[in-house]
Design a protein around this motif. Structure first.
Motif, PDB file in Angstrom:
ATOM      1  N   LEU A   1       0.833  -1.195   0.000  1.00  0.00           N
ATOM      2  CA  LEU A   1       0.000   0.000   0.000  1.00  0.00           C
ATOM      3  C   LEU A   1       0.872   1.251   0.000  1.00  0.00           C
ATOM      4  CD1 LEU A   1      -2.593  -1.043   2.742  1.00  0.00           C
ATOM      5  CD2 LEU A   1      -2.712  -1.432   0.286  1.00  0.00           C
ATOM      6  N   GLY A   2       0.535   2.171  -0.887  1.00  0.00           N
ATOM      7  CA  GLY A   2       1.185   3.475  -0.889  1.00  0.00           C
ATOM      8  C   GLY A   2       2.668   3.451  -1.147  1.00  0.00           C
ATOM      9  N   GLN A   3       3.174   2.612  -2.048  1.00  0.00           N
ATOM     10  CA  GLN A   3       4.605   2.514  -2.335  1.00  0.00           C
ATOM     11  C   GLN A   3       5.006   3.177  -3.646  1.00  0.00           C
ATOM     12  OE1 GLN A   3       6.873   1.223  -0.086  1.00  0.00           O
ATOM     13  NE2 GLN A   3       5.022   1.297   1.186  1.00  0.00           N
ATOM     14  N   GLY A   4       4.056   3.861  -4.295  1.00  0.00           N
ATOM     15  CA  GLY A   4       4.391   4.537  -5.546  1.00  0.00           C
ATOM     16  C   GLY A   4       4.546   3.598  -6.722  1.00  0.00           C
ATOM     17  N   LEU A   5       3.902   2.449  -6.699  1.00  0.00           N
ATOM     18  CA  LEU A   5       3.945   1.508  -7.819  1.00  0.00           C
ATOM     19  C   LEU A   5       3.228   2.133  -9.015  1.00  0.00           C
ATOM     20  CD1 LEU A   5       4.517  -0.222  -5.268  1.00  0.00           C
ATOM     21  CD2 LEU A   5       3.325  -2.092  -6.378  1.00  0.00           C
ATOM     22  N   SER A   6       3.772   1.921 -10.193  1.00  0.00           N
ATOM     23  CA  SER A   6       3.202   2.533 -11.390  1.00  0.00           C
ATOM     24  C   SER A   6       3.046   1.506 -12.502  1.00  0.00           C
ATOM     25  CB  SER A   6       4.083   3.695 -11.867  1.00  0.00           C
ATOM     26  OG  SER A   6       5.403   3.232 -12.156  1.00  0.00           O
ATOM     27  N   GLY A   7       2.426   1.973 -13.592  1.00  0.00           N
ATOM     28  CA  GLY A   7       2.183   1.088 -14.719  1.00  0.00           C
ATOM     29  C   GLY A   7       0.897   0.304 -14.532  1.00  0.00           C
ATOM     30  N   PRO A   8       0.572  -0.576 -15.443  1.00  0.00           N
ATOM     31  CA  PRO A   8      -0.628  -1.404 -15.284  1.00  0.00           C
ATOM     32  C   PRO A   8      -0.423  -2.461 -14.199  1.00  0.00           C
ATOM     33  CG  PRO A   8       0.563  -2.079 -17.234  1.00  0.00           C
ATOM     34  CD  PRO A   8       1.282  -0.870 -16.715  1.00  0.00           C
ATOM     35  N   ILE A   9      -1.510  -2.939 -13.663  1.00  0.00           N
ATOM     36  CA  ILE A   9      -1.400  -4.037 -12.708  1.00  0.00           C
ATOM     37  C   ILE A   9      -0.832  -5.242 -13.448  1.00  0.00           C
ATOM     38  CG2 ILE A   9      -2.701  -5.640 -11.281  1.00  0.00           C
ATOM     39  CD1 ILE A   9      -4.586  -3.419 -10.594  1.00  0.00           C
ATOM     40  N   PRO A  10       0.306  -5.783 -12.999  1.00  0.00           N
ATOM     41  CA  PRO A  10       0.967  -6.867 -13.739  1.00  0.00           C
ATOM     42  C   PRO A  10       0.063  -8.093 -13.880  1.00  0.00           C
ATOM     43  CG  PRO A  10       2.439  -5.950 -12.088  1.00  0.00           C
ATOM     44  CD  PRO A  10       1.089  -5.377 -11.814  1.00  0.00           C
ATOM     45  N   GLU A  11      -0.251  -8.416 -15.119  1.00  0.00           N
ATOM     46  CA  GLU A  11      -1.121  -9.569 -15.360  1.00  0.00           C
ATOM     47  C   GLU A  11      -0.408 -10.887 -15.044  1.00  0.00           C
ATOM     48  OE1 GLU A  11      -0.771 -11.828 -18.040  1.00  0.00           O
ATOM     49  OE2 GLU A  11       1.113 -10.952 -18.799  1.00  0.00           O
TER      50      GLU A  11
ATOM     51  N   ALA B   1      -3.113  -6.668  -2.364  1.00  0.00           N
ATOM     52  CA  ALA B   1      -3.490  -5.344  -1.874  1.00  0.00           C
ATOM     53  C   ALA B   1      -2.483  -4.324  -2.382  1.00  0.00           C
ATOM     54  CB  ALA B   1      -3.550  -5.333  -0.352  1.00  0.00           C
ATOM     55  N   VAL B   2      -2.882  -3.532  -3.332  1.00  0.00           N
ATOM     56  CA  VAL B   2      -1.989  -2.535  -3.950  1.00  0.00           C
ATOM     57  C   VAL B   2      -2.671  -1.165  -3.982  1.00  0.00           C
ATOM     58  CG1 VAL B   2      -0.630  -4.160  -5.310  1.00  0.00           C
ATOM     59  CG2 VAL B   2      -2.799  -3.335  -6.213  1.00  0.00           C
ATOM     60  N   SER B   3      -3.373  -0.841  -2.932  1.00  0.00           N
ATOM     61  CA  SER B   3      -4.084   0.439  -2.861  1.00  0.00           C
ATOM     62  C   SER B   3      -3.106   1.614  -2.721  1.00  0.00           C
ATOM     63  CB  SER B   3      -5.052   0.443  -1.673  1.00  0.00           C
ATOM     64  OG  SER B   3      -6.028  -0.562  -1.837  1.00  0.00           O
ATOM     65  N   TRP B   4      -3.623   2.795  -3.078  1.00  0.00           N
ATOM     66  CA  TRP B   4      -2.893   4.059  -2.945  1.00  0.00           C
ATOM     67  C   TRP B   4      -1.571   4.028  -3.695  1.00  0.00           C
ATOM     68  CZ3 TRP B   4      -5.305   8.092  -0.372  1.00  0.00           C
ATOM     69  CH2 TRP B   4      -4.566   9.271  -0.249  1.00  0.00           C
ATOM     70  N   ASN B   5      -1.632   3.643  -4.941  1.00  0.00           N
ATOM     71  CA  ASN B   5      -0.480   3.644  -5.829  1.00  0.00           C
ATOM     72  C   ASN B   5      -0.839   4.394  -7.109  1.00  0.00           C
ATOM     73  OD1 ASN B   5       1.868   2.017  -4.661  1.00  0.00           O
ATOM     74  ND2 ASN B   5       0.151   0.628  -4.278  1.00  0.00           N
ATOM     75  N   ASN B   6      -0.064   4.204  -8.129  1.00  0.00           N
ATOM     76  CA  ASN B   6      -0.260   4.934  -9.381  1.00  0.00           C
ATOM     77  C   ASN B   6      -0.558   3.995 -10.551  1.00  0.00           C
ATOM     78  OD1 ASN B   6       0.340   7.468  -8.129  1.00  0.00           O
ATOM     79  ND2 ASN B   6       2.525   6.980  -8.272  1.00  0.00           N
ATOM     80  N   PHE B   7      -1.281   2.934 -10.280  1.00  0.00           N
ATOM     81  CA  PHE B   7      -1.599   1.985 -11.346  1.00  0.00           C
ATOM     82  C   PHE B   7      -2.572   2.611 -12.346  1.00  0.00           C
ATOM     83  CE2 PHE B   7      -0.389  -1.367  -8.186  1.00  0.00           C
ATOM     84  CZ  PHE B   7       0.661  -1.895  -8.935  1.00  0.00           C
ATOM     85  N   THR B   8      -2.334   2.267 -13.584  1.00  0.00           N
ATOM     86  CA  THR B   8      -3.217   2.698 -14.663  1.00  0.00           C
ATOM     87  C   THR B   8      -3.638   1.478 -15.473  1.00  0.00           C
ATOM     88  OG1 THR B   8      -1.300   3.097 -16.088  1.00  0.00           O
ATOM     89  CG2 THR B   8      -2.119   4.980 -14.806  1.00  0.00           C
ATOM     90  N   GLY B   9      -4.508   1.727 -16.474  1.00  0.00           N
ATOM     91  CA  GLY B   9      -4.932   0.639 -17.322  1.00  0.00           C
ATOM     92  C   GLY B   9      -6.135  -0.079 -16.743  1.00  0.00           C
ATOM     93  N   THR B  10      -6.377  -1.257 -17.231  1.00  0.00           N
ATOM     94  CA  THR B  10      -7.570  -2.021 -16.855  1.00  0.00           C
ATOM     95  C   THR B  10      -7.207  -3.168 -15.926  1.00  0.00           C
ATOM     96  OG1 THR B  10      -7.354  -3.444 -18.796  1.00  0.00           O
ATOM     97  CG2 THR B  10      -8.664  -1.445 -19.045  1.00  0.00           C
ATOM     98  N   LEU B  11      -8.249  -3.746 -15.401  1.00  0.00           N
ATOM     99  CA  LEU B  11      -8.022  -4.919 -14.555  1.00  0.00           C
ATOM    100  C   LEU B  11      -7.651  -6.124 -15.414  1.00  0.00           C
ATOM    101  CD1 LEU B  11     -10.973  -4.721 -11.990  1.00  0.00           C
ATOM    102  CD2 LEU B  11      -8.542  -4.318 -11.543  1.00  0.00           C
ATOM    103  N   PRO B  12      -6.613  -6.843 -15.041  1.00  0.00           N
ATOM    104  CA  PRO B  12      -6.278  -8.065 -15.788  1.00  0.00           C
ATOM    105  C   PRO B  12      -7.415  -9.080 -15.669  1.00  0.00           C
ATOM    106  CG  PRO B  12      -4.466  -7.399 -14.378  1.00  0.00           C
ATOM    107  CD  PRO B  12      -5.640  -6.592 -13.968  1.00  0.00           C
ATOM    108  N   ASP B  13      -7.930  -9.494 -16.795  1.00  0.00           N
ATOM    109  CA  ASP B  13      -9.077 -10.404 -16.800  1.00  0.00           C
ATOM    110  C   ASP B  13      -8.743 -11.746 -16.156  1.00  0.00           C
ATOM    111  OD1 ASP B  13     -11.881 -10.858 -17.957  1.00  0.00           O
ATOM    112  OD2 ASP B  13     -10.757 -12.579 -18.727  1.00  0.00           O
ATOM    113  N   ASP B  14      -7.496 -12.241 -16.405  1.00  0.00           N
ATOM    114  CA  ASP B  14      -7.142 -13.596 -15.987  1.00  0.00           C
ATOM    115  C   ASP B  14      -6.812 -13.716 -14.513  1.00  0.00           C
ATOM    116  OD1 ASP B  14      -7.502 -14.456 -18.545  1.00  0.00           O
ATOM    117  OD2 ASP B  14      -5.387 -14.273 -19.109  1.00  0.00           O
ATOM    118  N   LEU B  15      -6.774 -12.612 -13.788  1.00  0.00           N
ATOM    119  CA  LEU B  15      -6.493 -12.719 -12.369  1.00  0.00           C
ATOM    120  C   LEU B  15      -7.573 -13.521 -11.649  1.00  0.00           C
ATOM    121  CD1 LEU B  15      -5.048  -9.299 -11.128  1.00  0.00           C
ATOM    122  CD2 LEU B  15      -3.870 -11.473 -11.434  1.00  0.00           C
ATOM    123  N   MET B  16      -8.761 -13.502 -12.212  1.00  0.00           N
ATOM    124  CA  MET B  16      -9.839 -14.250 -11.577  1.00  0.00           C
ATOM    125  C   MET B  16      -9.746 -15.748 -11.843  1.00  0.00           C
ATOM    126  SD  MET B  16     -11.584 -12.357  -9.637  1.00  0.00           S
ATOM    127  CE  MET B  16     -10.078 -11.477  -9.258  1.00  0.00           C
TER     128      MET B  16
END
Length: 774
Positions: free
Chosen positions: A469-479, A491-506
């Motif tokens: 949480l809050g570590q300044g992670l950037s880019g899309p959420i790694p699929e 748990a990657v809240s309060w970061n700088n992620f962009t893009g969409t949710l990776p579909d295959d994470l589910m």
């Protein structure tokens, strides 16, 4: 000790002795007197030679076994007795001079060696099965008869030949004496060995006569008596015929006398060039190696010592190097080139595919390079943690733009940094983010990945949770996180992620928690996410998601908390919410939902928090709202077109603690009896509504009240004194109380609610609000 190859001087001495022996035999010289033919083991083998001759006679007569025979004595002439007596006296004198002890009387020994060239032994023709005693005594009558018959036939007896040989050997110099004896001894024995004889009896250095066990009494250890082995005359032939190997020759070609005894022929033409005569080797335990041998041994020992010192030195150097190498920082350990041949890339390609590795700057390629060449753990593809270690190295490169945008804390160590770090752990985000330092380990070190900051594992060291949480992670959420099959929480809240949710994470069968609050994620929430039956918490608060909540949400049968506030979702609330019997927290605040609240929502028996504020809802509360017996928090504020009268069942929400109906369109009076049942109310916010009628005095029963907002309503009457007393006495009780307690200065209208303890008073129009003047 005698060398196997004698010196030329010794060879000549041997030849001279052989000639002397042959000449004496042909001349019919006197035989030796009966008695012991013993000798010192270091200077003479005469006794040994006689004993071996007797053994040969026994072998021919008794079937060729390895034995030493004893020949009974035979009467002999007075002359021969005199000769033998003189010989015995000479032998005793010689032994007395040499310090040796005589051997047993009459013992004859022989050794199985080679013979002189030109002497052969004829075959013996004794009867089969004959045996002889263990002793050969020259004073035995039978032996004397044999000697006498040999002399009358012109052939000297073997004992005489041995005596002649012994006399001849004393004529030689001390340097060639032993070699001469050995040569003559080997000549006779070689002939007998070929005919089946063997070396059995040996006269030792101390004069003791040793017999073979096969011809001895095993019970007593003594020799068999002579009576058990009568001597039978043997056919012995000695000839100067052609050279026959090991003394074998044709009996017809030999020469015998009338009694069938062998005739010894002189050997006169021994060539000087025949330089090698193998002599009997006599073991001398007191002998010392020659100076040349000592030099050779010294060189050998020196070489072995030198090699040992070199090996020890090299081992010491290697030990020091390895020790210093192991003590160095893990990041300084060189990576061996052969790691590229361990199948690491093949293993990675089987996991993520080859296409993502085509770009050398991709996070997948960077992670492959690190785990192959820079990972000091030196992990191999077969390791149980290989996949997760590779994926989390990929995760770091993916969320830091290949390291160009480091995280807030616990990045991979710089050259002068250790593996330790202070992890900035976020524990509060309102009104400002707040961190606390937690000791942890850096990422991409040689330590196990379970020790890297923000990761937690089970007892088998498989990563189960990721909390950054809050570590300044950037880019899309790694699929690529989908390859961590045992993931339970991300748990990657309060970061700088962009893009969409990776579909295959589910597709992660164990994932029950996903939190990406306060990022800049866009797009719609994938269908797989809405239909995940395993997901228990989905927190996507404060992102930029669009779209609607589909009816497939009803498949989220294990969902406990659905947090979708502060997004751009729209549409109506699906009736399938009523299927989510595990739903406990439903946060849909600050979206664009419209329509009414479906009555099916009251079928969520475990619902505790319902946040529907800041939307475009219309209608009123479902009549069945009272079925939500666990509801403790109801937020409906800022839905301007939502209101009406509170249903009677509303007052049965006895677990209700926080009620916020501000800026809505609720009307009607408050139920006095019903209000008295909401004893757990802490926040009672009714401002900016159209409630009317008198404020029920039962409000004073709500002892847990801390925030009471009644301004901008049409409620009349007075605030009960009990409330003001509670606030004044506790100091921590009611901290805020607002009402329309000011008069309207323009119209002169009296205050709607009299309040002596309010923190804020407004006029009858809900304007000009200010703290009252005490």
């Amino acid at each position: 000790m005698t060398s196997l190859r004698d010196h030329p001087e010794d060879v000549k001495a041997k030849e001279k002795a052989a000639r002397a022996l042959a000449t004496a035999a042909m001349a019919g010289g006197p035989s030796r007197s009966p008695g012991a033919l013993s000798m010192d083991a270091r200077s003479s083998n005469a006794a040994l030679l006689d004993e071996r001759i007797a053994a040969k006679l026994n072998g021919e007569g008794g079937g060729g076994g390895d034995a030493t025979t004893a020949i009974p004595e035979t009467p002999s002439s007075h002359q021969e007795h005199d000769v033998m007596a003189r010989t015995k006296q000479q032998e005793q004198e010689r032994h007395g001079e040499g310090g040796g002890s005589p051997s047993q009387p009459g013992a004859i020994s022989m050794s199985r060696r080679t013979r002189p060239k030109g002497v052969s032994m004829g075959d013996n023709h004794g009867d089969e099965g004959e045996d002889f005693s263990d002793e050969y005594r020259l004073n035995d009558p039978v032996a004397q008869k044999v000697h006498q018959e040999a002399r009358e036939g012109g052939v000297p007896s073997l004992a005489m030949a041995s005596s002649q040989w012994t006399s001849a050997s004393r004529l030689e110099s001390s340097n060639s004496k032993a070699a001469t004896i050995a040569a003559v001894h080997s000549s006779v024995v070689g002939a007998f060995n070929k005919n089946g004889g063997s070396s059995s009896a040996v006269t030792s250095k101390d004069g003791e006569h040793h017999e073979p066990s096969s011809k001895r009494d095993h019970q007593s250890g003594n020799s068999m008596p002579p009576e058990q082995a009568p001597l039978k005359p043997q056919n012995i032939m000695m000839t100067a015929g052609p050279d026959v190997e090991y003394g074998m020759s044709d009996p017809a070609a030999g020469s015998t006398n009338e009694e069938g005894l062998a005739v010894a022929m002189p050997v006169l033409d021994v060539e000087e060039d025949d330089g090698y005569i193998q002599s009997a080797i006599e073991f001398d335990p007191d002998a010392k190696p020659s100076s040349q041998q000592r030099r050779k041994r010294f060189r050998l020992y020196a070489l072995v010592t030198l090699v040992g010192l070199v090996v020890a030195g090299v081992g010491s150097v290697l030990g020091v190097l390895l020790s210093s190498h192991s003590d160095s920082n893990q990041s300084d350990i060189p990576i061996v080139p052969f790691r590229e041949t361990l199948g690491i890339k093949d293993r990675v390609e089987r996991i993520v595919g080859s296409q993502v590795l085509e770009d050398p700057e991709s996070p997948y390629s960077k992670a492959l390079e690190w785990i192959t060449h820079n990972d000091t753990m030196q992990i191999v593809p077969e390791s149980s943690n290989f996949v997760q270690r590779y994926i989390f190295s990929y995760f770091y490169y993916s969320t830091s733009k290949n390291g160009r945008e480091p995280w807030l804390s616990c990045n991979p160590p710089a050259p002068n940094e250790t593996d330790d770090c202070m992890f900035k752990q976020l524990y509060n985000i309102h009104p400002n983010p707040m961190y606390q330092d937690v000791p942890w380990k850096r990422w991409l070190t040689g330590l196990h990945e379970c020790e890297w900051a923000g990761l937690s594992c089970d007892e088998k060291l498989f990563v189960r949770n990721l909390n950054l949480l809050g570590q300044g992670l950037s880019g899309p959420i790694p699929e690529g996180l989908k390859y961590i099959e045992l993931f339970q929480s991300i748990a990657v809240s309060w970061n700088n992620f962009t893009g969409t949710l990776p579909d295959d994470l589910m597709d992660l069968k164990h994932l029950v928690n996903f939190e990406a609050q306060l990022n800049r994620l866009t797009g719609t929430i994938p269908e797989k996410w809405w239909s995940s039956s395993r997901l228990a918490r989905l927190n996507l608060i404060d992102n930029l998601f669009t779209g609607t909540i589909p009816s497939s949400v009803g498949k989220m049968e294990d969902i406990v908390g659905l947090y979708l506030q502060d997004n751009q979702l729209h549409g109506t609330l699906p009736t399938e919410f009523g299927l989510l019997t595990s739903m406990t927290f439903l946060y849909l605040t600050k979206n664009y939902f419209s329509g009414t609240i479906p009555s099916e929502i009251t079928n969520m028996p475990k619902l505790e928090s319902l946040w529907l504020n800041k939307n475009n809802l219309t209608g009123s509360l479902p009549e069945e709202i009272g079925k939500l017996s666990f509801l403790s928090e109801l937020r409906l504020q800022e839905n301007a077109n939502f209101g009406g009268d509170l249903p009677e069942s509303f007052y049965y929400l006895e677990q209700l603690s926080r009620l916020d109906l501000r800026y809505c369109n609720f009307t009607g009076p408050l139920s006095a009896t019903g209000l008295g049942r909401l004893l757990k109310l802490n926040e009672f916010r009714l401002s900016y509504n159209n409630f009317d009628g008198a404020l029920p005095s039962e409000i004073q029963l709500l002892v847990n009240l801390a925030d009471v907002q009644l301004d901008n309503t049409d409620l009349t009457g007075e605030i009960p004194t009990e409330l003001c007393t509670r606030r004044a006495s506790s100091g921590i009780g009611i901290f805020r109380m607002t009402a329309n307690c000011f008069a309207n200065e323009e119209s002169g209208q009296a205050p709607e609610l009299d309040c002596d303890c309010c923190t804020l008073c407004c006029d009858t129009n809900g304007e000009n609000c200010a703290p009252p003047v005490v």
